[in-house]
Design a protein around this motif. Structure first.
Motif, short mmCIF file in Angstrom:
data_model
loop_
_atom_site.label_atom_id
_atom_site.label_comp_id
_atom_site.label_asym_id
_atom_site.label_seq_id
_atom_site.Cartn_x
_atom_site.Cartn_y
_atom_site.Cartn_z
N LYS A 159 0.82 -1.38 0.16
CA LYS A 159 0.01 -0.09 0.17
C LYS A 159 0.88 1.17 0.07
CE LYS A 159 -4.36 -2.09 2.04
NZ LYS A 159 -5.38 -1.75 3.02
N SER A 180 -0.78 -6.00 17.77
CA SER A 180 -2.21 -5.90 18.56
C SER A 180 -2.77 -7.32 18.29
CB SER A 180 -2.96 -4.90 17.75
OG SER A 180 -3.53 -5.31 16.65
N PRO A 181 -3.77 -7.64 19.25
CA PRO A 181 -4.50 -8.71 19.04
C PRO A 181 -5.06 -9.14 17.72
CG PRO A 181 -5.30 -7.93 20.85
CD PRO A 181 -4.47 -6.66 20.19
N LEU A 182 -5.35 -7.93 17.12
CA LEU A 182 -6.07 -8.25 15.66
C LEU A 182 -5.04 -8.72 14.71
CD1 LEU A 182 -8.54 -5.07 15.85
CD2 LEU A 182 -9.02 -7.48 15.75
N ILE A 183 -3.82 -8.09 14.60
CA ILE A 183 -2.80 -8.37 14.02
C ILE A 183 -2.24 -9.74 14.13
CG2 ILE A 183 -0.29 -7.92 13.33
CD1 ILE A 183 -1.99 -5.86 12.18
N GLN A 194 -3.92 -12.07 15.29
CA GLN A 194 -4.90 -12.91 14.52
C GLN A 194 -4.65 -13.56 13.19
OE1 GLN A 194 -7.27 -13.29 17.19
NE2 GLN A 194 -8.17 -15.01 15.75
N ALA A 251 -0.26 -0.11 24.03
CA ALA A 251 -1.10 -0.75 23.28
C ALA A 251 -0.85 -1.63 22.31
CB ALA A 251 -2.30 0.17 22.95
N TRP A 252 0.21 -1.02 21.33
CA TRP A 252 0.51 -1.93 20.31
C TRP A 252 1.88 -1.05 19.65
CZ3 TRP A 252 1.19 0.36 15.81
CH2 TRP A 252 0.31 1.09 15.11
N GLY A 290 -3.90 -1.54 9.13
CA GLY A 290 -3.91 -2.43 10.17
C GLY A 290 -3.85 -1.67 11.62
N THR A 291 -3.86 -0.49 11.56
CA THR A 291 -3.48 0.13 13.12
C THR A 291 -4.60 0.56 13.66
OG1 THR A 291 -3.35 2.36 12.04
CG2 THR A 291 -1.21 1.11 12.08
N THR A 298 -12.89 -4.13 11.42
CA THR A 298 -12.98 -5.34 12.00
C THR A 298 -14.12 -6.12 11.63
OG1 THR A 298 -11.40 -4.81 13.88
CG2 THR A 298 -12.44 -6.75 14.14
N GLU A 341 -13.65 -15.70 14.16
CA GLU A 341 -12.65 -15.14 14.72
C GLU A 341 -12.22 -13.58 14.04
OE1 GLU A 341 -10.57 -16.28 16.94
OE2 GLU A 341 -11.16 -18.24 16.93
N PRO A 342 -11.87 -12.56 14.78
CA PRO A 342 -11.70 -11.09 14.34
C PRO A 342 -10.70 -11.18 13.10
CG PRO A 342 -10.95 -11.39 16.62
CD PRO A 342 -11.61 -12.65 16.27
N ALA A 343 -10.90 -10.50 12.26
CA ALA A 343 -9.90 -10.23 11.23
C ALA A 343 -9.93 -8.83 10.56
CB ALA A 343 -10.51 -11.14 9.95
N LEU A 344 -8.89 -8.28 10.06
CA LEU A 344 -8.90 -6.75 9.78
C LEU A 344 -9.48 -6.89 8.42
CD1 LEU A 344 -5.54 -5.63 11.27
CD2 LEU A 344 -8.10 -4.84 11.92
N CYS A 357 -9.17 -4.46 6.46
CA CYS A 357 -8.13 -3.71 5.31
C CYS A 357 -6.93 -4.37 4.93
CB CYS A 357 -7.83 -2.49 5.88
SG CYS A 357 -6.77 -2.50 7.08
N THR A 410 -14.85 -6.76 17.68
CA THR A 410 -13.76 -7.25 18.42
C THR A 410 -14.33 -7.85 19.89
OG1 THR A 410 -12.24 -5.58 17.37
CG2 THR A 410 -11.56 -6.69 19.70
N ALA A 444 -7.13 -5.07 27.21
CA ALA A 444 -6.15 -6.09 26.37
C ALA A 444 -6.69 -6.46 24.82
CB ALA A 444 -5.55 -7.08 27.03
N ALA A 445 -7.97 -6.98 24.97
CA ALA A 445 -8.77 -7.39 23.57
C ALA A 445 -8.94 -6.16 22.65
CB ALA A 445 -10.08 -7.92 24.15
N ALA A 464 -7.08 -3.61 22.40
CA ALA A 464 -5.91 -2.78 22.08
C ALA A 464 -5.54 -2.51 20.70
CB ALA A 464 -4.64 -3.57 22.85
N GLY A 465 -6.33 -3.19 19.71
CA GLY A 465 -5.74 -2.94 18.18
C GLY A 465 -6.92 -1.98 17.85
N ASN A 466 -7.98 -1.73 18.60
CA ASN A 466 -8.99 -0.60 17.98
C ASN A 466 -8.54 0.68 18.89
OD1 ASN A 466 -10.49 -3.49 18.17
ND2 ASN A 466 -11.42 -2.33 16.98
N LEU A 467 -8.88 1.73 17.68
CA LEU A 467 -8.65 3.03 18.15
C LEU A 467 -9.68 3.80 18.08
CD1 LEU A 467 -5.01 4.13 16.47
CD2 LEU A 467 -5.45 2.81 18.78
#
Ligand SMILES: Cc1cc2nc3c(=O)[nH]c(=O)nc-3n(C[C@H](O)[C@H](O)[C@H](O)COP(=O)(O)OP(=O)(O)OC[C@H]3O[C@@H](n4cnc5c(N)ncnc54)[C@H](O)[C@@H]3O)c2cc1C
Ligand code: SF4
Ligand code: FES
Ligand code: FES
Lengths: 335, 195
Positions: free
Chosen positions: A43, A100-103, A105, A229-230, B45-46, B51, B57-60, B62, B111, B129-130, B132-135
C-alpha cells in the motif's frame, strides 16, 4: 484509502506447488502469509511485485507440535497453545507485547521472522517519500540515515519472535527448488536492511523448531516500545540461561531492533559463562551489551537513548532469569 | 487485472461479487456487498475500524484479501442485531456513551463480540487487552470498557449468549448490496443460494 497495486494472486495448496508458481513468476513475486506486513508495504508502494503467492491454504505450514511451529501458524494460534506456552513460557510475554491482538490473529510466525526492516524515511506513503526524497531501499540512490551509503541499508529489524527463537537454540526448516535445508536461526540473518537474510527468494519457511533441551532454559524477552497498546520494538533484548544454582552454565544474548538484524551477542555471552549471576555480573553484562549496540536514527527515538536502554533491558532480562520480580517500570532504574 | 466473480458468505447471505485479486475484504464488503457498516480508517492495520469476524474470529478487513476468504463465514456489524432488538453490545455502547462520532464503533463491537464469545466475564484489564488494536479518537476508551463490561453483565443476566451462527439468521433483511453498478459489482442472493 490506501490503494493496493494490481497483482495476480496464486493460492497453491502445497509447498511444492507454491515453489513451482514462484519459479514461473519471472517478473517477480512475493509470498503472502497473513499479509499484515506485506500488504502494508504494498500500500505504501514499497518494492511491489506483479505476482503474490498466498501460503495460507497450505496445510503443511500450519502444523504445530512439540516445539515445532509451522511457518504459517498464526501468532494467535501460538498464543492459544497451552502446551507450547507451558514448555516455553517466555513466548507468553513476547506475544502479549507483539503488535495488537487483531494483527496477531492473522500474522504468521514466518511472516514475523521475515518482517521487513523499518525506517522513518521508508515507512511512509509514496506521496511523503516523493516529498522527502526516496532512498536506497526503495528506488533511491543512497541511504538517508547513513548519508553516503550506496550499498548498505541500515533500516531496523523489528520482528519480535526471532530473537527469542535464537536464544532458545531454534532452527529453521526451509524448502526451495533444490530441496530442503535446516539452519540455526542465529545463522539466518545477513547484516543489510535490504538483503536481510540468507534465504533464496523462492525458499519457503516450513517451520521453526526448538530443541527439547530448550525447555530447561530460563529465558526472557524485554521489549521497549513507545506505545503500550501495540508498537514495534524501539529496542529489545532476549536472553536465555541454563543455571547451576546461581552459576551461569549457558548464556545466550540477542540485542534486537538496534540494527538491520537481531544481533547474536556470542562474545559477550561466552565471557560470562561460569560466572555467578550476581548484581555485579548483571551490571557488567548490561554495560557490555550497551557498548556493543550501535543503533542509528532509523526509528522514532534518539539512538543514544536506545543504546542506553539496551543496558537497562539486558539487566531486566537477566534479573527475570535469576527469578527476581521484574516489572516494566522499575523504580530507581535509569530510563 | 481482470475481475473474478466470487461468492462471499456474509451474515448468512451469499453475495456474488466481482473483485480484483488485490481488493481487500473491507472494500468488497462496502463496495461489492453494499455493507458500509464496516469502516475503513487507516487502511493499514493500525486502527481496527475494519474488524469483521471470519469463521468467528476477528479479522482486519483492510489487510485481508477478499479472494482469501471465499467460502468462509463472514460476519459484519449489519448481521448482529436481531429482528426486534439490538445485540447487547450495541445496546451497551449506546447506553454507556461508548460511541460518539461512531466511526470506530463497528470495529470495537465486532472485536468485543469475539471476546465475549470466549470470555463471558472479562475483567477490565482483559477488555483493555482485547481492544488494544482498536483506536477511538472520541471517547477516551473508559466508556467503551464500561460498555463491554455492561454488555457482558447483560448477557450473563439474560442468560442470553452472544448469537451463535444459527441465531444470526434472525437478523433483519439487509437492503444494501443489491446494487450492481459499484466499482466492485455485487449482487445479494437469497440466504440459501449457492450453499
Ligand atoms: C499495526 C501493526 C503493528 C505491528 N507490530 C508489530 C510488533 O510489535 N512486532 C512485530 O514483530 N511485528 C509487528 N508488526 C508486523 C507484522 O504484522 C508481524 O510481524 C506479523 O507477524 C507478520 O506476519 P504476516 O504473516 O502477516 O507476514 P506477511 O505480511 O504475510 O509477510 C511478511 C514477509 O514474510 C514473507 N513470508 C511470509 N510467510 C512466509 C513463508 N512461510 N516462507 C517464506 N516467506 C514468507 C512474505 O513474503 C513477506 O516478505 C505489526 C504490523 C502492524 C500492521
Ligand atoms: S536505512 Fe537508509 S536505505 Fe534503509 S530504508 Fe532507511 S533511509 Fe532507506
Ligand atoms: S482500517 Fe483496517 S485497521 Fe484501520
Ligand atoms: S467514537 Fe469517534 S472514533 Fe470512536
Amino acid at each position: 484509502m490506501m490503494i493496493l497495486p494490481e497483482f495476480e494472486l496464486a493460492r497453491p495448496r502445497s509447498v511444492d506447488e507454491a515453489i513451482g508458481v514462484a519459479r514461473a513468476a519471472t517478473d517477480g513475486f512475493d509470498y503472502l502469509g497473513g499479509g499484515t506486513d506485506l500488504l502494508c508495504n504494498y500500500k505504501w508502494g514499497l518494492n511491489t511485485n506483479p505476482t503474490v503467492i498466498s501460503l495460507r491454504h497450505i496445510g503443511e505450514l500450519q502444523r504445530m507440535a512439540d516445539g515445532s511451529v509451522g511457518g504459517g501458524v498464526t501468532l494467535a494460534a501460538i498464543e492459544k497453545d497451552a502446551d507450547f506456552l507451558h514448555d516455553f513460557p517466555v513466548f507468553r510475554r513476547t506475544l502479549d507485547r507483539l503488535a495488537s491482538p487483531l494483527i496477531r490473529q492473522t500474522g504468521t510466525l514466518a511472516g514475523n521472522i521475515l518482517v521487513d526492516t523499518r525506517c522513518i524515511w521508508l515507512n511512509q506513503s509514496l506521496f511523503a517519500r516523493k516529498a522527502l526524497g526516496k532512498c536506497l531501499k526503495a528506488d533511491g540512490p543512497e541511504c538517508r540515515v547513513v548519508k553516503g551509503s550506496i550499498d548498505r541499508c541500515y533500516a531496523n529489524y523489528s520482528g519480535d519472535m526471532a530473537p527469542v527463537f535464537m536464544v532458545l537454540g531454534g532452527t529453521m526448516r526451509l524448502a526451495g527448488p533444490d530441496g530442503e535445508r535446516t539452519l540455526l536461526l542465529r545463522d539466518f540473518f545477513a547484516l543489510d536492511g535490504i538483503r536481510r537474510n540468507v534465504k533464496q527468494k523462492e525458499e519457503i519457511i516450513v517451520s521453526l523448531d526448538l530443541p527439547s533441551d530448550a525447555k530447561t532454559l530460563r529465558a526472557s524477552y524485554q521489549k521497549f516500545r513507545v506505545r503500550e497498546a501495540w508498537d514495534f520494538p524501539e529496542l529489545a533484548v532476549a536472553a536465555s540461561a541454563r543455571m547451576d544454582g546461581d552459576r551461569i552454565e549457558e548464556l545466550s544474548l540477542v540485542a534486537n531492533a538496534v540494527a538491520s538484524i537481531p544481533l547474536w551477542m556470542d562474545e559477550i555471552a561466552a565471557k560470562y559463562r561460569g560466572e555467578t549471576l550476581s548484581d555485579a555480573t548483571i551490571d557488567a553484562i548490561a554495560e557490555d551489551m550497551r557498548k556493543a549496540a550501535k543503533p542509528v536514527k532509523a526509528t522514532l527515538l534518539p539512538p543514544g537513548y536506545r543504546k542506553a536502554m539496551v543496558g537497562v533491558m539486558t539487566a531486566r532480562a537477566l534479573r527475570e532469569i535469576r527469578g527476581d520480580v521484574v516489572t516494566e517500570k522499575q523504580s530507581g532504574e535509569a530510563a | 487485472m481482470s475481475k473474478t466473480l466470487v461468492t462471499l458468505n456474509v451474515n448468512d447471505a451469499t453475495y456474488e461479487v466481482a473483485i480484483k485479486p488485490q481488493d481487500t475484504l473491507a472494500l468488497a464488503l462496502r463496495d461489492g456487498c453494499g455493507l458500509t457498516g464496516t469502516k475503513i480508517g487507516c487502511d493499514m492495520g493500525t486502527c481496527g475500524c475494519c474488524t469483521v469476524l471470519v469463521d468467528g474470529e476477528p479479522a482486519l478487513g483492510c489487510l485481508t484479501l477478499a479472494l482469501e476468504v471465499e467460502g468462509r463465514r463472514i460476519q459484519t456489524i449489519e448481521g448482529l442485531a436481531g429482528a426486534e432488538r439490538l445485540h447487547p453490545l450495541q445496546r451497551a455502547f449506546a447506553e454507556c456513551g461508548g460511541s460518539q462520532c461512531g466511526f470506530c464503533t463497528p470495529g470495537f463491537v465486532m472485536t468485543s463480540v469475539a471476546l465475549l464469545r470466549t470470555n463471558k466475564a472479562p475483567s477490565r484489564d482483559e477488555i483493555k487487552a482485547a481492544i488494544a488494536g482498536n483506536l477511538c479518537r472520541c471517547t477516551g476508551y473508559a466508556k467503551i470498557v464500561d460498555a463491554v463490561e455492561h454488555a457482558a453483565e447483560q448477557i450473563r443476566d439474560e442468560d442470553d449468549s452472544v448469537p451463535t451462527p444459527n441465531e444470526m439468521s434472525e437478523k433483519p433483511e439487509t437492503q444494501a448490496g443489491d446494487k450492481d453498478d459499484a466499482g466492485i459489482h455485487g449482487r445479494r442472493q437469497p440466504a440459501t443460494a449457492g450453499r
